[in-house]
Design an enzyme around this catalytic site. Sequence first.
Site, PDB file in Angstrom:
ATOM      1  N   GLY A   1      11.038  -5.076  65.841  1.00 41.96           N
ATOM      2  CA  GLY A   1      11.589  -6.011  64.879  1.00 41.96           C
ATOM      3  C   GLY A   1      11.280  -7.455  65.221  1.00 41.96           C
ATOM      4  N   CYS A   2      12.308  -8.293  65.121  1.00 40.15           N
ATOM      5  CA  CYS A   2      12.130  -9.725  65.349  1.00 40.15           C
ATOM      6  C   CYS A   2      11.760 -10.054  66.794  1.00 40.15           C
ATOM      7  CB  CYS A   2      13.409 -10.470  64.977  1.00 40.15           C
ATOM      8  SG  CYS A   2      13.845 -10.346  63.227  1.00 40.15           S
ATOM      9  N   ALA A   3      12.076  -9.163  67.721  1.00 36.85           N
ATOM     10  CA  ALA A   3      11.732  -9.408  69.122  1.00 36.85           C
ATOM     11  C   ALA A   3      10.246  -9.233  69.394  1.00 36.85           C
ATOM     12  CB  ALA A   3      12.528  -8.472  70.036  1.00 36.85           C
ATOM     13  N   ALA A   4       9.517  -8.640  68.443  1.00 33.20           N
ATOM     14  CA  ALA A   4       8.128  -8.282  68.689  1.00 33.20           C
ATOM     15  C   ALA A   4       7.222  -9.486  68.882  1.00 33.20           C
ATOM     16  CB  ALA A   4       7.606  -7.404  67.553  1.00 33.20           C
TER      17      ALA A   4
END
Length: 357
Positions: free
Chosen positions: A137-140
């Site tokens: 998700g956004c951590a990628a």
Amino acid sequence: MATLCRPAVSVPEYVITMEETLELARSRHADHPQLPLALRLIENTGVRTRHIVQPIEETLKHPGFEDRNRVYGNEAKARVPAVVQRALDDAELLTTDIDVIIYVSCTGFMMPSLTAWLINAMDFRSDTRQIPIAQLGCAAGGAAVNRAHDFCSAYPEANALIVACEFCSLCYQPTDLGVGSLLCNGLFGDGIAAAVVRGKGGTGIKLERNASYLIPKTEDWIMYDVRATGFHFLLDKRVPATMEPLAPALHNLARQHGWNASDLDFYIIHAGGPRILDDLSKFLEVPPEAFRFSRATLTEYGNIASAVVLDALRRLFDEGGAEHASRGMLAGFGPGITAEMSLGRWSNGNNTDTETT
């Protein structure tokens, strides 16, 4: 040390404003018992404009997961190459200089990954490694930086290309009527970003250390419920408070490096929402202005998932960069709850080594 060079960023041409988002919520959910709360939460995001890959009339339809995923693939192929080429140009490299492509996206699915298509379409070498990351998700965005750093540490002469492609609007689900879903309908936007990590040379952040941290027992706080209709985004109401348990991990990473996380020169932080940035400012003990690049991304583009950190870094470049050897932190947050963190110094492109303490 590997250097994270200037990112190239592109957002689609269709724009929806905060006012239009609020009016859509009022007209489509007039009888929703928690509409006033949802409207207040959307307003509090501070997102003034978002860019979407289709006109809003098409976005609000749901032709089925198959059609939506086809749009994802077609639009990625139409839009990604130009962004990649700008990133290569900014890093002063050719496709033949790239040894690995790290592709991150959580808003569509392709197999083989877009990496295979890019290698063929843009004449990358046939022995270019491929690392597609689909479920962070956004951590990628932060994870891609860290994996590129790891690769260039293992192969010091190598160069890595990072590509983030997020069409969050293709995940809109008209039947999801929880307050969290309505909030997300006004928070997420679409965007593409690419950046090169050079093993040698380059202007940007000279990466020195990276780390990951997962908050135990929070894997169901941000997640997809995968159904016949596609990806249904689930957001727990406890997510905005996650900076309190994550801030110690950021402090610990800096401490291991002999730095103080509260006393760095620049911060490139994922903008999940204003509460995330406000709380991290509090728990890192840094002024709100330290996150100005992230706030600008949130205001102008919304939460563009894995592309946020690259766009925030692009804004630092646009401001003229930082002083040579100044110290900084980059961090992305996402499902897990996971933090992907890195530390580095700004390099103006000369070959002079800098101290690591």
